[in-house]
Design a protein around this motif. Sequence first.
Motif, PDB file in Angstrom:
ATOM      1  N   UNK A  73      12.972  13.408  32.715  1.00  0.00           N
ATOM      2  CA  UNK A  73      11.696  14.096  32.500  1.00  0.00           C
ATOM      3  C   UNK A  73      11.545  14.405  31.014  1.00  0.00           C
ATOM      4  N   UNK A  74      10.342  14.799  30.653  1.00  0.00           N
ATOM      5  CA  UNK A  74      10.099  15.168  29.260  1.00  0.00           C
ATOM      6  C   UNK A  74      10.692  16.544  28.957  1.00  0.00           C
ATOM      7  N   UNK A  75      11.112  16.762  27.719  1.00  0.00           N
ATOM      8  CA  UNK A  75      11.635  18.082  27.368  1.00  0.00           C
ATOM      9  C   UNK A  75      10.514  19.050  27.046  1.00  0.00           C
ATOM     10  N   UNK A  76      10.796  20.324  27.238  1.00  0.00           N
ATOM     11  CA  UNK A  76       9.899  21.359  26.757  1.00  0.00           C
ATOM     12  C   UNK A  76      10.541  22.039  25.564  1.00  0.00           C
ATOM     13  N   UNK A  77      10.357  23.340  25.471  1.00  0.00           N
ATOM     14  CA  UNK A  77      11.078  24.104  24.445  1.00  0.00           C
ATOM     15  C   UNK A  77      12.543  24.193  24.868  1.00  0.00           C
ATOM     16  N   UNK A  78      13.449  23.966  23.944  1.00  0.00           N
ATOM     17  CA  UNK A  78      14.876  23.929  24.249  1.00  0.00           C
ATOM     18  C   UNK A  78      15.595  25.064  23.534  1.00  0.00           C
ATOM     19  N   UNK A  79      16.421  25.740  24.289  1.00  0.00           N
ATOM     20  CA  UNK A  79      17.156  26.895  23.762  1.00  0.00           C
ATOM     21  C   UNK A  79      18.491  26.465  23.169  1.00  0.00           C
ATOM     22  N   UNK A  80      18.816  26.935  21.983  1.00  0.00           N
ATOM     23  CA  UNK A  80      20.129  26.590  21.413  1.00  0.00           C
ATOM     24  C   UNK A  80      21.249  27.092  22.322  1.00  0.00           C
ATOM     25  N   UNK A  81      22.309  26.316  22.492  1.00  0.00           N
ATOM     26  CA  UNK A  81      23.443  26.784  23.307  1.00  0.00           C
ATOM     27  C   UNK A  81      23.994  28.103  22.770  1.00  0.00           C
ATOM     28  N   UNK A  82      24.207  29.044  23.663  1.00  0.00           N
ATOM     29  CA  UNK A  82      24.689  30.356  23.239  1.00  0.00           C
ATOM     30  C   UNK A  82      26.160  30.338  22.874  1.00  0.00           C
ATOM     31  N   UNK A  83      26.906  29.469  23.524  1.00  0.00           N
ATOM     32  CA  UNK A  83      28.321  29.376  23.191  1.00  0.00           C
ATOM     33  C   UNK A  83      28.800  27.950  23.409  1.00  0.00           C
ATOM     34  N   UNK A  84      29.817  27.575  22.655  1.00  0.00           N
ATOM     35  CA  UNK A  84      30.385  26.240  22.758  1.00  0.00           C
ATOM     36  C   UNK A  84      31.556  26.254  23.739  1.00  0.00           C
ATOM     37  N   UNK A  85      31.973  25.068  24.212  1.00  0.00           N
ATOM     38  CA  UNK A  85      33.152  25.013  25.089  1.00  0.00           C
ATOM     39  C   UNK A  85      34.363  25.649  24.423  1.00  0.00           C
ATOM     40  N   UNK A  86      35.195  26.253  25.230  1.00  0.00           N
ATOM     41  CA  UNK A  86      36.408  26.901  24.727  1.00  0.00           C
ATOM     42  C   UNK A  86      37.489  25.843  24.517  1.00  0.00           C
ATOM     43  N   UNK A  87      37.741  25.511  23.269  1.00  0.00           N
ATOM     44  CA  UNK A  87      38.703  24.465  22.928  1.00  0.00           C
ATOM     45  C   UNK A  87      39.897  25.074  22.218  1.00  0.00           C
ATOM     46  N   UNK A  88      41.088  24.567  22.551  1.00  0.00           N
ATOM     47  CA  UNK A  88      42.306  25.151  21.981  1.00  0.00           C
ATOM     48  C   UNK A  88      42.458  24.808  20.500  1.00  0.00           C
ATOM     49  N   UNK A  89      42.008  23.629  20.108  1.00  0.00           N
ATOM     50  CA  UNK A  89      42.180  23.205  18.724  1.00  0.00           C
ATOM     51  C   UNK A  89      43.515  22.540  18.446  1.00  0.00           C
ATOM     52  N   UNK A  90      44.422  22.553  19.429  1.00  0.00           N
ATOM     53  CA  UNK A  90      45.735  21.924  19.279  1.00  0.00           C
ATOM     54  C   UNK A  90      45.602  20.460  19.685  1.00  0.00           C
ATOM     55  N   UNK A  91      45.622  19.557  18.709  1.00  0.00           N
ATOM     56  CA  UNK A  91      45.383  18.142  18.997  1.00  0.00           C
ATOM     57  C   UNK A  91      46.492  17.560  19.866  1.00  0.00           C
ATOM     58  N   UNK A  92      47.752  17.877  19.563  1.00  0.00           N
ATOM     59  CA  UNK A  92      48.866  17.312  20.327  1.00  0.00           C
ATOM     60  C   UNK A  92      48.826  17.765  21.781  1.00  0.00           C
TER      61      UNK A  92
END
Length: 469
Positions: free
Chosen positions: A221-240
């Motif tokens: 469908x077509x987009x309307x007004x879009x809200x910025x994501x309030x929070x990003x996924x919780x990522x550990x940051x540990x690549x290994x």
Amino acid sequence: MQPRIKNWLRSASIGIAITLSTSGLLRAETLAETLVSAYEHSGLLDQNRALLRAADEDAAQILAALRPIINYSADITRTFGQTRNGFGTSGLSNQDVNVGISLELLLFDGGQTRFQLESAKETVLATREALRSVEQQVLLRAVAAFQDVRRNQEFVALRNNNLQLLRQELRAAQDRFEVGEVTRTDVAQAEARLAAARSEFAAAEGDLAQSIEEFRAAVGRRPGALQPPRQLPNLSGDIDASAQIAVRNHPDILQAQRQVAAAELNVSAADAATKPRTSLFGNVAAGEEIGGDDFSRTGSFGVQVTGPIYQGGRISSLKRQAMAQRDASRGNLHEVRHRIVQDVGNAYAILRAAQAQRRSSREQVRAADVAFRGVREEAALGARTTLDVLDAEQELLDARANMIAAEADVVVAAYSVLASLGQLTAKDLNLDVQLYDPAAYYNLVKDAPVPISPQGQKLDRVLRALGKE
């Protein structure tokens, strides 16, 4: 000159403030709502769910080979002709009706069918993982489409605001030129900047139109007004640690593991093809001459043992082929594992670069805003020219555009990390959708039900609900 400059600068400041605040005034759609629509709309998911059901049926078909196989036959035969001999000519004409039923039951085939059945089950599990991988692709595409529309909507607003400000400046420059306060050069500079702004606005509108079409294709469908994501996924940051999670859980590597298992079972099945095959067979038949007195009733049963002696090397070729396919699947597993680890590292690198660009963009906006305000005050005192103000205002707008792009890139990069871990699914994201159960159809067909059985009738209802029958 100073009052007119102050009025124009006041208008510019108000315009910029309005542009930077309009995104929060409308009821906006969330990213989660967009992902729900994409999950429910995707034809790609429907296609791969159907492919999974087809793989489920492969297992049912192989299972059926272990059950009694019953066939019937019927024919009506008319025989006619003439016979001539020393006693004269005689005619032959009769009609016979024959019916029969035959039964065959596999008793032993060296485990070939069992190996094939287990291989089909592994293929089913591999296809489920392929479906999960496609689901990640669908949702990541929706995330990118969502952010592209948001970014381009704000770009259009920025470019439009810039266009309005430059029109005001051109009018002010023309007014000052008429009273001799500026030269023709100042007017030409304002005209050139306005022409460039029109081009940039048209390009921004074109980009927005394309992103809307991509959104419609990805979401339905077509987009309307879009809200910025309030929070990003919780990522550990540990690549290994993340790479280890991906190696254990990513659908691509689980699919490759299942494909190796299926290939190894196919080798066993090919090896079993050289062993004897034992079957129980039986048949009954009846025949009768129409309009005559001849009839027959026959029946037989027994145990049959068959096995290959020589087939031109076909059986050994099939075994070698199965071994080569097994080796290929092992090599694929090795490559997939390395690719998954690399994808995790790349995804985190892109995310960190995007986050650094966002921090720099915010600092750029702050500094450009301070510079713009300073140039504006200096212009009001006559220490700066109109072109200086225009340049400062353009730098502020460009900085704001860079920040918008950086914000969008961070969101897409964060969800790309989730995808690299194998965690970008409707279940992992806890989306408000009815999750597709990949095992439900298999549980209905795994025993190869016939249409007249209760399970077969239930399966028919499921197919009608899917709209596939």
